[in-house]
Design an enzyme around this catalytic site. Structure first.
Site, PDB file in Angstrom:
ATOM      1  N   GLU A 102      -0.564  -2.442  16.957  1.00 46.60           N
ATOM      2  CA  GLU A 102      -0.409  -2.915  15.575  1.00 46.60           C
ATOM      3  C   GLU A 102      -0.147  -4.413  15.609  1.00 46.60           C
ATOM      4  O   GLU A 102      -0.007  -5.010  16.677  1.00 46.60           O
ATOM      5  CB  GLU A 102       0.753  -2.183  14.885  1.00 46.60           C
ATOM      6  N   LYS A 139      12.415   1.219  12.605  1.00 45.34           N
ATOM      7  CA  LYS A 139      12.318  -0.133  12.019  1.00 45.34           C
ATOM      8  C   LYS A 139      13.575  -0.920  12.378  1.00 45.34           C
ATOM      9  O   LYS A 139      14.449  -1.184  11.546  1.00 45.34           O
ATOM     10  CB  LYS A 139      12.079  -0.065  10.504  1.00 45.34           C
ATOM     11  N   LEU A 190       4.977   1.231  14.159  1.00 47.36           N
ATOM     12  CA  LEU A 190       5.776   1.536  12.973  1.00 47.36           C
ATOM     13  C   LEU A 190       4.831   2.215  11.979  1.00 47.36           C
ATOM     14  O   LEU A 190       3.754   1.679  11.683  1.00 47.36           O
ATOM     15  CB  LEU A 190       6.347   0.268  12.344  1.00 47.36           C
ATOM     16  N   TYR A 242      16.169  -1.991   9.204  1.00 45.19           N
ATOM     17  CA  TYR A 242      15.918  -2.673   7.944  1.00 45.19           C
ATOM     18  C   TYR A 242      14.712  -2.069   7.236  1.00 45.19           C
ATOM     19  O   TYR A 242      13.963  -1.270   7.814  1.00 45.19           O
ATOM     20  CB  TYR A 242      15.696  -4.170   8.173  1.00 45.19           C
TER      21      TYR A 242
HETATM   22  N1  PDD Z   1       6.848  -5.437   8.382  1.00 40.64           N
HETATM   23  N2  PDD Z   1       4.261  -2.743  11.736  1.00 40.64           N
HETATM   24  C1  PDD Z   1       5.324  -3.541  11.931  1.00 40.64           C
HETATM   25  C2  PDD Z   1       5.739  -3.890  13.311  1.00 40.64           C
HETATM   26  C3  PDD Z   1       6.027  -4.031  10.806  1.00 40.64           C
HETATM   27  O1  PDD Z   1       7.106  -4.824  10.984  1.00 40.64           O
HETATM   28  C4  PDD Z   1       5.579  -3.701   9.499  1.00 40.64           C
HETATM   29  C5  PDD Z   1       6.311  -4.181   8.285  1.00 40.64           C
HETATM   30  C6  PDD Z   1       4.453  -2.871   9.373  1.00 40.64           C
HETATM   31  C7  PDD Z   1       3.946  -2.447   8.019  1.00 40.64           C
HETATM   32  O2  PDD Z   1       4.853  -1.547   7.402  1.00 40.64           O
HETATM   33  P1  PDD Z   1       4.950  -1.437   5.815  1.00 40.64           P
HETATM   34  O3  PDD Z   1       3.590  -1.128   5.311  1.00 40.64           O
HETATM   35  O4  PDD Z   1       5.910  -0.322   5.609  1.00 40.64           O
HETATM   36  O5  PDD Z   1       5.451  -2.768   5.309  1.00 40.64           O
HETATM   37  C8  PDD Z   1       3.829  -2.406  10.511  1.00 40.64           C
HETATM   38  C9  PDD Z   1       7.682  -5.939   7.300  1.00 40.64           C
HETATM   39  C10 PDD Z   1       6.915  -6.225   6.061  1.00 40.64           C
HETATM   40  C11 PDD Z   1       8.493  -7.127   7.802  1.00 40.64           C
HETATM   41  O6  PDD Z   1       8.995  -7.015   8.921  1.00 40.64           O
HETATM   42  O7  PDD Z   1       8.640  -8.114   7.095  1.00 40.64           O
END
Ligand code: PDD
Length: 287
Positions: free
Chosen positions: A180, A147, A205, A33
């Site tokens: 993270e 992801k 991620l 996703y």
């Molecule tokens: N989450 N790390 C993890 C485990 C994440 O699920 C996310 C993003 C990030 C940050 O990635 P980005 O800057 O590309 O949003 C880091 C999204 C927002 C979610 O699962 O809703």
């Protein structure tokens, strides 16, 4: 305005959007996703998000379900139909519908679902006070760079945070190093003003917000170190913050029972938040 979703090629009322009970996403979490920010009606970093979607799919031996221009077109149309100005668009691709069997089906068609959500601005209290995070052991697999919609450890971590009255949970590996957050990347600012975040690897991620913020940090001439930091280092850091497509740049003022810095959102974190806000205000692809 009735909310709509895009489900396998059709725009349908959001509350009637449905997939088959043998969709492999439902049965195996066999899918990936993306969450893309919508800011002032514009998609932020859409290109890098689609790059990451393609990369995640490749790791699952899957192709993009539609051409990039088609995905962009549908995203814009859905945002238009739903009248979203600030919020997120969620895109999910699964391997499709097939009788339950672990190995890849021969003839399943990938399933693409998109939904949008209008979100409220982050609360003034959260921004004024900063976020609290708790630490949890990182119990995930070794491909956190994908992801994947398989998010059980992340869900359990976020729930633990919520029950502790915290905004986020920072996951800590066996060596005591922060990987993270459950849905955000983790950052600290050291006593001598260096901005530190874990280097991209299979352990995290690689956030698109992280990627953009690194560029802004470099453009502004702040010192950056991409390296692992321990939970202990984070607790005595001058500042801490998190980044994601839904949190943007959000200062952290408490980690477990430790107060970060003077307990107020850090100066540099605030500046970086502002740089990121300015970036969103100017860099979105207009719809
Ligand atoms: N989450 N790390 C993890 C485990 C994440 O699920 C996310 C993003 C990030 C940050 O990635 P980005 O800057 O590309 O949003 C880091 C999204 C927002 C979610 O699962 O809703």
């Amino acid at each position: 305005m009735p909310r709509e979703a895009f489900v396998n090629g059709r725009y349908v009322p959001h509350n009637q959007g449905a997939v088959h009970i043998e969709d492999r996403g439902y049965q195996f979490a066999d899918g990936v996703y993306e969450v893309v920010t919508i800011f002032d009606g514009a998609l932020i970093d859409e290109g890098p998000h689609l790059d990451r979607l393609e990369r995640s799919l490749k790791a699952l031996c899957m192709d993009m379900p539609m051409s990039r221009p088609a995905i962009k077109l549908v995203a814009r149309e859905l945002i238009r139909r739903n009248g979203v100005t600030n919020g997120i668009i969620y895109m999910q691709v699964t391997r499709g519908v097939a009788p339950r069997d672990h190995k890849f089906p021969n003839d399943a068609r990938p399933a693409l679902v998109m939904t949008t959500r209008q979100t409220k601005p982050q609360s003034a209290k959260l921004l004024a006070e900063g976020a609290k995070v708790i630490s949890v052991p990182d119990i995930r697999w070794t491909r956190c760079d994908i992801k994947s919609i398989s998010l059980l450890p992340n869900i359990l971590a976020k729930q633990e945070a919520a029950e502790a009255g915290a905004y986020e949970a920072w996951q800590v590996d066996r060596e005591g190093m922060v990987t993270e957050g459950s849905s955000t990347n983790a950052w600290i600012v050291t006593g001598d003003g260096k901005v530190v975040t874990r280097a991209a690897s299979n352990a995290i991620l690689s956030g698109i917000t992280r990627r953009t913020l690194i560029k802004l940090i470099q453009a502004e001439g702040y010192e950056l170190e991409e390296r692992a930091f321990s939970l202990e280092e984070a607790k005595v850091a001058r500042e801490a913050f998190i980044t994601s497509s839904s949190s943007y740049v959000l200062p952290v003022t408490q980690i477990d029972d430790a107060t970060v810095g003077n307990g107020h959102p850090g100066l540099l974190s605030g500046k970086l938040r502002q740089h990121y806000s300015d970036y969103m205000a100017s860099a979105g692809d207009p719809i």
